[in-house]
Design a protein around this motif. Sequence first.
Motif, mmCIF file in Angstrom:
data_model
loop_
_atom_site.group_PDB
_atom_site.id
_atom_site.type_symbol
_atom_site.label_atom_id
_atom_site.label_comp_id
_atom_site.label_asym_id
_atom_site.label_seq_id
_atom_site.Cartn_x
_atom_site.Cartn_y
_atom_site.Cartn_z
ATOM 1 N N VAL A 41 18.261 42.972 39.077
ATOM 2 C CA VAL A 41 19.193 42.093 40.459
ATOM 3 C C VAL A 41 20.636 43.046 40.049
ATOM 4 O O VAL A 41 21.007 43.392 39.061
ATOM 5 N N LEU A 42 21.197 43.280 41.187
ATOM 6 C CA LEU A 42 22.467 43.915 41.249
ATOM 7 C C LEU A 42 23.527 43.012 41.508
ATOM 8 O O LEU A 42 23.461 41.927 42.227
ATOM 9 N N VAL A 43 24.438 43.034 40.514
ATOM 10 C CA VAL A 43 25.695 42.168 40.655
ATOM 11 C C VAL A 43 26.992 42.956 40.746
ATOM 12 O O VAL A 43 26.988 44.286 40.542
ATOM 13 N N CYS A 44 27.908 42.488 41.556
ATOM 14 C CA CYS A 44 29.205 43.390 42.016
ATOM 15 C C CYS A 44 30.476 42.553 41.806
ATOM 16 O O CYS A 44 31.449 42.976 41.899
ATOM 17 N N GLY A 45 30.402 41.120 41.381
ATOM 18 C CA GLY A 45 31.679 40.407 41.312
ATOM 19 C C GLY A 45 31.539 39.661 39.921
ATOM 20 O O GLY A 45 31.551 40.358 38.758
ATOM 21 N N ALA A 46 31.811 38.323 39.945
ATOM 22 C CA ALA A 46 32.008 37.486 38.722
ATOM 23 C C ALA A 46 30.909 37.502 37.615
ATOM 24 O O ALA A 46 31.122 37.181 36.521
ATOM 25 N N LEU B 156 32.949 39.393 32.594
ATOM 26 C CA LEU B 156 33.693 38.211 33.648
ATOM 27 C C LEU B 156 32.823 36.982 33.530
ATOM 28 O O LEU B 156 31.986 36.910 32.932
ATOM 29 N N PRO B 157 33.721 36.116 34.005
ATOM 30 C CA PRO B 157 33.332 34.631 33.926
ATOM 31 C C PRO B 157 31.932 34.090 34.144
ATOM 32 O O PRO B 157 31.287 32.917 33.474
ATOM 33 N N LEU B 158 31.280 34.646 35.108
ATOM 34 C CA LEU B 158 29.909 34.260 35.396
ATOM 35 C C LEU B 158 28.828 34.852 34.806
ATOM 36 O O LEU B 158 27.614 34.571 34.815
ATOM 37 N N ASN B 159 29.248 35.799 33.998
ATOM 38 C CA ASN B 159 28.178 36.729 33.325
ATOM 39 C C ASN B 159 27.323 36.105 32.404
ATOM 40 O O ASN B 159 26.045 36.259 32.229
ATOM 41 N N HIS B 160 27.665 34.960 31.883
ATOM 42 C CA HIS B 160 26.770 34.158 30.911
ATOM 43 C C HIS B 160 25.602 33.452 31.545
ATOM 44 O O HIS B 160 24.719 33.168 31.126
ATOM 45 N N GLN B 161 25.798 33.478 33.076
ATOM 46 C CA GLN B 161 24.542 32.776 33.790
ATOM 47 C C GLN B 161 23.224 33.796 33.723
ATOM 48 O O GLN B 161 22.324 33.495 34.116
ATOM 49 N N LEU B 162 23.787 34.939 33.391
ATOM 50 C CA LEU B 162 22.711 36.118 33.127
ATOM 51 C C LEU B 162 22.359 36.124 31.766
ATOM 52 O O LEU B 162 21.028 36.288 31.516
ATOM 53 N N THR B 163 23.197 36.287 30.792
ATOM 54 C CA THR B 163 22.963 36.267 29.450
ATOM 55 C C THR B 163 22.242 35.216 28.901
ATOM 56 O O THR B 163 21.316 35.010 27.983
ATOM 57 N N ASP B 164 22.564 33.797 29.261
ATOM 58 C CA ASP B 164 21.942 32.759 29.197
ATOM 59 C C ASP B 164 20.284 32.547 29.381
ATOM 60 O O ASP B 164 19.732 32.042 28.830
ATOM 61 N N ARG C 10 37.142 39.990 49.428
ATOM 62 C CA ARG C 10 37.309 38.758 48.716
ATOM 63 C C ARG C 10 37.349 37.482 49.932
ATOM 64 O O ARG C 10 37.816 37.502 50.866
ATOM 65 N N LEU C 11 36.285 36.919 49.403
ATOM 66 C CA LEU C 11 35.933 35.655 50.075
ATOM 67 C C LEU C 11 36.938 34.625 50.237
ATOM 68 O O LEU C 11 37.591 34.432 49.065
ATOM 69 N N ALA C 12 37.127 33.802 51.453
ATOM 70 C CA ALA C 12 38.092 32.811 51.217
ATOM 71 C C ALA C 12 37.717 31.705 50.229
ATOM 72 O O ALA C 12 36.615 31.445 49.906
ATOM 73 N N GLY C 13 38.864 30.864 49.940
ATOM 74 C CA GLY C 13 38.575 29.693 48.972
ATOM 75 C C GLY C 13 38.536 30.096 47.708
ATOM 76 O O GLY C 13 39.162 31.297 47.023
ATOM 77 N N GLY C 14 38.073 29.329 46.713
ATOM 78 C CA GLY C 14 38.290 29.460 45.247
ATOM 79 C C GLY C 14 39.186 28.512 44.865
ATOM 80 O O GLY C 14 40.075 27.859 45.487
ATOM 81 N N PRO C 15 39.212 28.346 43.521
ATOM 82 C CA PRO C 15 38.623 29.322 42.486
ATOM 83 C C PRO C 15 37.206 28.711 42.342
ATOM 84 O O PRO C 15 36.829 27.498 42.766
#
Length: 597
Positions: free
Chosen positions: A474-479, A484-492, A511-516
């Motif tokens: 899977v290709l990832v390009c952001g968090a 970066l903060p969401l990388n744990h969703q892969l390593t977990d 950069r999409l509207a909204g957040g964090p």
Amino acid sequence: MTTTIKLDIPALLQAYRNGDLTPAAVVSHVLERAAGYSDRNIWIHLASLEELEPYLERLSQSEPGDLPLYGIPFAVKDNIDVAGMPTTAACEAFRYQPECHAFVVEALVNAGAIPIGKTNLDQFATGLVGTRSPEPWGACRNSFDPDYISGGSSSGSAVATALGLVSFALGTDTAGSGRVPAAFNNLVGLKPTLGRLSVRGVVPACQSLDCVSIFARSAEQAQTVLSIASASDSADPWQRPQPIGRRPIAGEFLFGVPLDHQLDFDGNNGARALFARSVAQLERLGGKPVEVDFQPFLDAAKLLYEGPWVAERYLATSPLIQDQPDALLPVTRNIISQGTRGSARDAFAARYRLQSLKKQADRVWEQVHVMVTPSTPTIYTRAQVDADPISLNSRLGTYTNFMNLLDYSAVAVPSGFLDNGLPLGCTLFAPAFQDEALLALASRLHPLATDTVGALTDLLDSPALNATEGTIDVLVCGAHLSGLPLNHQLTDRNAVLVETTETSSTYRMYRLAGGPPLRPGLIRDENAGTAIPVEIWRVPADRFGSFVAGIPAPLGIGKVELNDGRWVPGFICEPVGLEGAEDITHLGGWRGFLASR
């Protein structure tokens, strides 16, 4: 001796397709060549040309491109049935003539392979030395130096492959019977996951722990055989279904090494140096060594012969050992007879002990992707083993006896040569069903140790394998990028980074509207796009669905084109998500955007 035909599976198949060779010519060649090694005691039954004629006749009805093992000669350990050839398990009184192939042999024959004969072994597969075979067969001799042991119990299968008499061979591996002779004959020795290959038609040693093993000239060829031999056998109660997902091994991986004081080389400093070199070579391949406490593995190994599992060997041979005890070699009989001792209480106590040890041993997989050990402490002469047959044989199982008890996959890989010219090997192992991942690593490690095959002058052909079975890239390009903060969703989910690259020059990033959290959106734009930095992560297939389920709209997974023309699953954004979004393409990807803030 005739000029050797190179028996690499890809080379033979190409020669058949080109019309340079025929299966009949190859069979005649290997039978003639085998006759020149009668002093090595390789065969219990070497087939005649007449016996092999039906296999050749069948191939004459096919084209070389029709069958994946068309005309490939192989050997079969003589505790695995081949129709029309006797099965003895190196015990004449046990001899019988099977009418059907063992299931795994049938699968290989259906793929076009030709069984050249049945190979010598330690009687009833009870031994790691290769010397426990009675007359008229006798001790199998090492392919490099006949004064040394060949390793067992699958001795003849290893030596036949190492001397270029077959392209590959089948053995069995309950306690190391495939890995030990592979190490002593400069071969790849795959011990597949327990239950991966059918054992129907195999004379049992310890039925709950028996594996059919593969001797091969390279990891690639072992994988070719494994893929065909892994056919599902609904009639085998011991075969296990393969899982959907597999844990990948990263390009930068962690590998476990026993604590130094737990490594045993029986005083052989040359063996110690070869193992140290294998560790250094794994580092060269991107690995980082991690010292681990090896005691739970060593304690589990002791259970195989000191615990109740030896009773399975007695069950397998009890009619013969009760009625004709003298039909067995004294050393074999003495070992198997220990299976009459103990009680049901002892069996359960040992099972509880094993469960505790497995829990301890399995903690290592929280720290590392793969473990490496020597395949054996050292190698012995036949004279040394004759003088001390029990303790030296036991010592050879130091790094092998625990493997099936703890349910691990393993592959023995050549490590190089001692000063006396004898080869040794190391063993890579990992949790169950990691066979392809181990072979992929072995394919890169093997050519760093030697450039020749077995005891031959044939140059090693070991193309690097890419283990993708049971995984999804899977290709990832952001968090989700590394660090970066969401990388744990892969390593977990046991995903690993396999590549840092760029998209084709047809994408824009917003950069999409909204957040964090802040989120990027990747949009394909063939008119005004550019290359965007991305990472490719390899995810176990059975964990990919839960990963995708957590992706919020307007993001999703689609196909993304890379700069080399490949298309891979990756993060994309629905056009509706661009409402209120900021174009950040010029900043050079998500990391560039974060740096700009």
